[in-house]
Scaffold this motif. Sequence first.
Motif, PDB file in Angstrom:
ATOM      1  N   TYR A 180       7.988 -34.752  86.661  1.00 29.10           N
ATOM      2  CA  TYR A 180       7.607 -33.338  87.407  1.00 29.10           C
ATOM      3  C   TYR A 180       7.860 -31.918  86.768  1.00 29.10           C
ATOM      4  O   TYR A 180       7.077 -31.122  86.688  1.00 29.10           O
ATOM      5  N   ALA A 181       9.284 -31.817  86.595  1.00 27.21           N
ATOM      6  CA  ALA A 181       9.668 -30.762  85.985  1.00 27.21           C
ATOM      7  C   ALA A 181       9.107 -30.170  84.428  1.00 27.21           C
ATOM      8  O   ALA A 181       8.698 -29.065  84.426  1.00 27.21           O
TER       9      ALA A 181
ATOM     10  N   ILE B 123      13.718 -31.539  93.849  1.00 27.23           N
ATOM     11  CA  ILE B 123      12.616 -31.899  92.885  1.00 27.23           C
ATOM     12  C   ILE B 123      11.395 -32.896  93.753  1.00 27.23           C
ATOM     13  O   ILE B 123      10.100 -32.683  93.853  1.00 27.23           O
TER      14      ILE B 123
ATOM     15  N   PHE C 284      12.212 -22.664  89.507  1.00 27.62           N
ATOM     16  CA  PHE C 284      12.893 -23.857  89.010  1.00 27.62           C
ATOM     17  C   PHE C 284      14.333 -23.825  89.439  1.00 27.62           C
ATOM     18  O   PHE C 284      15.262 -24.202  88.702  1.00 27.62           O
TER      19      PHE C 284
ATOM     20  N   TRP D  58      15.538 -32.741  83.569  1.00 27.73           N
ATOM     21  CA  TRP D  58      14.907 -32.075  84.391  1.00 27.73           C
ATOM     22  C   TRP D  58      15.955 -30.655  84.375  1.00 27.73           C
ATOM     23  O   TRP D  58      15.547 -29.589  84.634  1.00 27.73           O
TER      24      TRP D  58
ATOM     25  N   LYS E 223      14.815 -27.205  83.237  1.00 27.54           N
ATOM     26  CA  LYS E 223      15.169 -25.852  84.260  1.00 27.54           C
ATOM     27  C   LYS E 223      15.757 -24.885  83.454  1.00 27.54           C
ATOM     28  O   LYS E 223      15.407 -23.585  83.605  1.00 27.54           O
TER      29      LYS E 223
ATOM     30  N   GLU F 121      11.206 -37.279  88.843  1.00 25.76           N
ATOM     31  CA  GLU F 121      11.726 -35.865  88.884  1.00 25.76           C
ATOM     32  C   GLU F 121      11.765 -35.217  87.606  1.00 25.76           C
ATOM     33  O   GLU F 121      11.248 -33.972  87.578  1.00 25.76           O
TER      34      GLU F 121
ATOM     35  N   GLU G  57       9.784 -31.463  96.464  1.00 26.31           N
ATOM     36  CA  GLU G  57       8.679 -30.348  96.344  1.00 26.31           C
ATOM     37  C   GLU G  57       7.226 -31.236  95.651  1.00 26.31           C
ATOM     38  O   GLU G  57       6.304 -30.991  96.185  1.00 26.31           O
ATOM     39  N   HIS G  58       7.755 -32.407  95.113  1.00 25.07           N
ATOM     40  CA  HIS G  58       6.676 -33.112  94.658  1.00 25.07           C
ATOM     41  C   HIS G  58       5.829 -33.993  95.878  1.00 25.07           C
ATOM     42  O   HIS G  58       4.774 -33.929  95.869  1.00 25.07           O
TER      43      HIS G  58
ATOM     44  N   TRP H 207      16.132 -25.519  91.198  1.00 28.04           N
ATOM     45  CA  TRP H 207      16.195 -26.912  92.072  1.00 28.04           C
ATOM     46  C   TRP H 207      17.811 -27.283  91.778  1.00 28.04           C
ATOM     47  O   TRP H 207      18.499 -26.860  90.868  1.00 28.04           O
TER      48      TRP H 207
ATOM     49  N   LYS I  57       5.219 -29.233  85.416  1.00 27.70           N
ATOM     50  CA  LYS I  57       5.474 -27.964  85.999  1.00 27.70           C
ATOM     51  C   LYS I  57       5.518 -26.968  84.946  1.00 27.70           C
ATOM     52  O   LYS I  57       4.601 -25.986  84.892  1.00 27.70           O
TER      53      LYS I  57
END
Length: 891
Positions: A120-121, A509, A501, A485, A489, A117, A512-513, A503, A124
């Motif tokens: 990923y953040a 997250i 963002f 994350w 954010k 997570e 979404e992933h 979340w 992105k």
Amino acid sequence: MNAPLTSPPSVKTTCPYCGVGCGVKATPDGLGGALVEGDHDHPANLGRLCSKGAALGETLGLGTRLLHPLVRGADGVLARTTWDDALDRIAGDLRTIIDRHGPRAVAFYLSGQLLTEDYYAANKLAKGFLGTANVDTNSRLCMSSSVAGHKRGFGSDTVPGSYEDLDRADLIVLTGSNTAWCHPVLFRRMEQARKTRGTKLVVIDPRRTDTGAEANLFLPLAHGTDALLFSGLLVHLAQGPAFDAAYVDAHTTGFAEALEAARAVAPDAEATARACGLALADVERFFALFTETARTVTCYSQGVNQSAVGTDKVNAILNCHLATGRIGREGMGPFSLTGQPNAMGGREVGGLANQLAAHMGFSPAEVDRVRRFWGAPHMAEHEGLKAVDMFAAIGRGEIKALWVMGTNPAVSLPEADAVRTALEGLELFVLSENVVANDTAGCRPHVMLPAAAWGEKDGTVTNSERRISRQRPFLPRPGEVQPDWWALKGVAQRLGFGAAFAWRGPADIFREHAALSGFENDGARDFDISAFASLTEAAYEDIAPVQWPVPTGRAEGTARLFADGGYFTPDRRARFVAPRPVVAVSAENDFPFLLNTGRIRDQWHTMTRTGLAPRLGAHIPAPFVAVHPDDAAPLGLATGMLAEVTSAHGRAVLEVVVDAGQRPGTLFAPIHWSHANSSDGRVGALVHAVTDPISGQPDSKATPAALAPHAAPFEGFVLARRPMALPEGVWWARAALEGGYGWRFAGRMGPEDWTRWVKAEGPADVAELSDTPSGLYRAAAFDADGRLDFAVFIGAAGQRVAWDALKGLLASEVSAADRRLVLSGRRAGANAACGPLVCACFGVPKDTILAAIRDGAADAAAVGARLKAGTNCGSCLPEIRKLILEAKAPA
């Protein structure tokens, strides 16, 4: 009547160390610590833990933690600040730098220690909203050649098999992997397969490691010749009964070209043996074993990956499995043993600079797909800079801003001295860390953010067999610590991207992933976990370990892939790849050795966590260099002496270990020591920045180096309850001890110099013993309560006082009557030196094992029955067996 006390519930989580991804049960003790044990229900480890995992409970203290945001002021000093001020500073500086220099002036350097997570953040934000693809990870240093090889061969970064295949194989080939030390839980599975089904083990490695000592066949090949060995194997397979023509015709392309290239460099066993520096009989036996054994798994790790030709080595291995159709079926297949707990999870979300999320790349169609899914306003459209190139660009001033998360590049990257210089020249350097001090933190970051550590983290990781598991928190976050994350954010919101963002937690997250993994997929991409795209909060909390792919509509994971083809190339066929005829790096006149670097059994990365556990430092307490006897003798080197190792890029001073398992002309040194725990142990400073041109992975196994004795007429150690600074100019290495710290040291300082240091450092109550002519000096300093504060023991080189017998002083009370015994180098009530620790899991030292052997323990099982040594992770079993053989050898 009082109600009975209730114990805190245990929490199932995942180990934070290697890519085996062991399940852990942690039971908080209510005092900030926890009891840690293996999770018997987790399919990766079935309850087993290695020495590092077993010691996790000893690493949970807050003594080294970063607990509050810090910002460097105009006076150059880092000072505590609020999260709002820290995030405002980051967002403001990023905006200014992008406005002035464009998005490519910004970079992120991430870590396989991050949760999926968090990864990923970061990707992105950087690739979709800041517009920079300069996002890479320390996984580039360990696994990127496997990624590149998989993508060339399979069309995707897919590990096709499962750990179960190790249980069911009849032949396991380990190449470039000291599995007994680096993945001991998997090695125990291999050993169990040997007992239950007679599985044979072939080990291919220039060094005869503890793994090689356990092999049925050991092949000490010349450096860099792995691809030649497997090319010779391909030629042999193509003309024998193991060749699966039906599979090759139905599911692959390029076989004829790959075979022709293999015949050009390794036309037969004799030519292969000559090229690899091996005995012909050993090569023939290997070829025969591989040919005759259908259930064959080939495991490869850093010895294959960390090479200037690493990708070609990987493809040479894949070629042999494709040619025999031994892939994706029970007990057979190529298997990449991942280094970090979430190296694979990072790749799933685009953690490498040449990737986008969900195993997509930078083709126009894929860029457009990710842009539309994210609603990204500034989508990066071209690959970014890989790790080594990224830090070179920082050094040239082309990258102005860098955010480092959860890794220590000032130690771990090649040419680490140049990396330190580069970091200090940044306009914005942000460091997200959970420790307050390490080498990278010493490179003047402008902002330091306190990140959540294992035990506080909440999210997912993916292990080497594609198994997604949860890391669950079982401790409260201390101070003002926040997950990574959350910090990302906060910066995104300040830059105007808050809606993308928004979340509430890691489950958002992950959903979404998962949704992106299935977006416009329809089976075209290997990574698909879209079945989890609508997971509830409760289901996310309870998710069980599962192997991807798990597409929409599927209730269970996927154990194996490619048995029936279905590769992820445009025509769905695997590709045979002909390795390039590249000459490996060779030694040079000024640097006549090849330096190989790697891990040791009980430490991890740069010791920010393992260095806190006293038992993990007891096996090997100081940085060392392993040298073959034939190389040591002309230099006058013997085990225990110091040697200076130099390359064109740096130097280190290391303890010598004379080791007949080393290939002549080569050296081995571990990567774990840093400036934070040693004076001269940073091996990364020596490693050249040569990389594989396809994967970008550094060649950390073959740096041309020189070796020379390092004069140190005096040596000794310091024991202290508190951190201390040893005198300038002294070589030292620090280890955690029960009750404090211990420093092994050596140098030119004699008794008179140490007398002055003790008087400057110590309290008034100091007992001393000095014999200047012999070079002997001992001192014990006591605090106002009469407790031992610190002790110093020094003597002439080669007359080492028994460290192992005395290092326990700090964990016990030393009475006034004991003082003379302490200064004599003995302890009241203590026996003779117990020797270095052999079994870290159960704290069993060498002398105790030797006593059991003398008392009739004839094999490792008997030693285990008496002492428990070797009965947990088993990584000490080769050493126990070696002690038994030595004890039985005639005098």
